[in-house]
Design an enzyme around this catalytic site. Structure first.
Site, PDB file in Angstrom:
ATOM      1  N   GLY A  23       0.871  -1.351  -0.118  1.00 16.41           N
ATOM      2  CA  GLY A  23       0.062   0.025   0.064  1.00 16.41           C
ATOM      3  C   GLY A  23       0.950   1.168   0.031  1.00 16.41           C
ATOM      4  O   GLY A  23       2.042   1.094  -0.258  1.00 16.41           O
TER       5      GLY A  23
ATOM      6  N   VAL B 191       2.122  -5.501   3.852  1.00 16.96           N
ATOM      7  CA  VAL B 191       1.237  -6.314   4.895  1.00 16.96           C
ATOM      8  C   VAL B 191       1.648  -7.714   4.730  1.00 16.96           C
ATOM      9  O   VAL B 191       1.365  -8.275   3.531  1.00 16.96           O
ATOM     10  CB  VAL B 191      -0.352  -6.351   4.788  1.00 16.96           C
ATOM     11  CG1 VAL B 191      -0.884  -7.195   5.693  1.00 16.96           C
ATOM     12  CG2 VAL B 191      -0.880  -4.892   4.897  1.00 16.96           C
TER      13      VAL B 191
ATOM     14  N   LYS C 279       1.303  -5.528   9.411  1.00 13.08           N
ATOM     15  CA  LYS C 279       1.354  -4.157   8.868  1.00 13.08           C
ATOM     16  C   LYS C 279       2.686  -3.380   9.128  1.00 13.08           C
ATOM     17  O   LYS C 279       2.917  -3.100  10.044  1.00 13.08           O
ATOM     18  CB  LYS C 279       0.499  -3.398   8.805  1.00 13.08           C
ATOM     19  CG  LYS C 279       0.166  -2.121   8.142  1.00 13.08           C
ATOM     20  CD  LYS C 279      -0.991  -1.121   8.441  1.00 13.08           C
ATOM     21  CE  LYS C 279      -1.066   0.145   7.515  1.00 13.08           C
ATOM     22  NZ  LYS C 279      -2.405   0.885   8.007  1.00 13.08           N
TER      23      LYS C 279
ATOM     24  N   ASP D 297     -11.372   6.456   4.942  1.00  8.61           N
ATOM     25  CA  ASP D 297     -10.327   5.812   3.708  1.00  8.61           C
ATOM     26  C   ASP D 297     -11.100   4.424   3.570  1.00  8.61           C
ATOM     27  O   ASP D 297     -10.658   3.658   3.349  1.00  8.61           O
ATOM     28  CB  ASP D 297      -9.111   5.403   4.082  1.00  8.61           C
ATOM     29  CG  ASP D 297      -8.285   5.121   2.680  1.00  8.61           C
ATOM     30  OD1 ASP D 297      -8.935   5.601   1.659  1.00  8.61           O
ATOM     31  OD2 ASP D 297      -7.031   4.595   2.909  1.00  8.61           O
TER      32      ASP D 297
END
Length: 293
Positions: free
Chosen positions: A4, A9, A24, A122
């Site tokens: 990301g 992840v 993460k 988000d």
């Protein structure tokens, strides 16, 4: 498992407790300071009581040696959810009723977050995981905002940040730095529209800032029932105050609209089947009479 904007992840095994977890991993020049910052995300999520929100277990610092020296990381240890994200799941051939049920599950996750005073900021298909049993799990609260916090000190991130989120799923007011539960409604409705029609209601993210059209004129509206258009259209209103009073109200309207839609689809399909059987019987009878003549 994926990458990301902030890091990667990975799936890992907790050898002390013998369980799979998701890590993460976020690069950081000052891991300790970043850990304290991200620790607020973990603390906030402990107040969210819902099966539809992924559990955060711990926030750690780590480093990796390389030819360039020590590389620092902050590692968020989360519940491992076996499944796929909503965008991947949406490519499957499933009925509209099943899609509405899954959206309802995701809405419950936002309801729980809002009840704890947290705005996700988000919400999008990539941040919703679909489990093997078909329920939704919300992930990635890294951009979330704690309502009532001042300057982000007591919450997650400062309210005044401009353009926080993924532009395609941001409410018009979010581009100016406002954070509210209504903005999550907007992102949810965009996601729902996309999942139910296969297309976004607007061609470009910035179009939503100045649009004045009606929901029935949005791209893909012909694939939705009138109640679903009204429900999602209200949540997509460019005026935050014109949306639903809460995610609970939006979810209940979505569920009612979805049930009505399913009944109409079944009626149409059933009627078509009856019509086809009647036509077949008529032609068979006519052929039999013609032979007797």
């Amino acid at each position: 498992m994926g990458t990301g904007a902030f890091g990667i992840v990975a799936r890992a095994r907790d050898t002390r407790l013998g369980r799979l977890v998701a890590l993460k991993c976020i690069p950081a020049r000052e891991p300790l300071a970043m850990r304290d910052y991200l620790g607020r995300e973990a603390q906030a999520l402990t107040r969210v009581r819902a099966d539809e929100v992924t559990t955060v277990f711990d926030v750690l610092c780590a480093s990796v040696s390389s030819s360039q020296g020590e590389l620092g990381f902050v590692v968020i240890v989360m519940e491992y959810v076996e499944g796929m994200n909503l965008r991947e799941w949406g490519r499957r051939q499933v009925s509209s009723e099943v899609r509405v049920e899954l959206l309802s599950s995701a809405a419950r996750g936002l309801e729980a977050a809002h009840a704890a005073g947290i705005v996700h900021r988000d919400f999008k298909p990539e941040n919703v995981l679909v489990t093997k049993v078909g329920s939704a799990r919300l992930v990635d609260f890294g951009l979330a905002y704690q309502v009532g916090s001042r300057g982000g000190g007591a919450g997650l991130v400062p309210r005044g940040e401009v353009g926080v989120g993924t532009p395609e799923y941001m409410a018009p007011e979010s581009f100016g730095g406002q954070a509210s539960f209504a903005a999550d409604q907007y992102a949810f409705a965009l996601t729902a529209w996309e999942l139910l029609t296969g297309t976004r209601p607007f061609e470009h993210a910035r179009v939503q800032l100045a649009r004045t059209g009606r929901a029935r004129d949005y791209t893909g509206a012909s694939k939705l029932s009138a109640p679903l258009i009204r429900t999602l259209g209200r949540a997509l209103d460019p005026r935050a105050e014109a949306r639903f009073g809460s995610m609970l109200e939006l979810r209940r309207n979505l569920e009612r609209s979805g049930r009505w839609f399913g009944q109409v689809v079944n009626f149409v399909i059933g009627g078509a089947a009856v019509g086809a059987l009647a036509a077949t019987a008529y032609h068979a009878g006519k052929q039999s009479r013609d032979k007797k003549k």
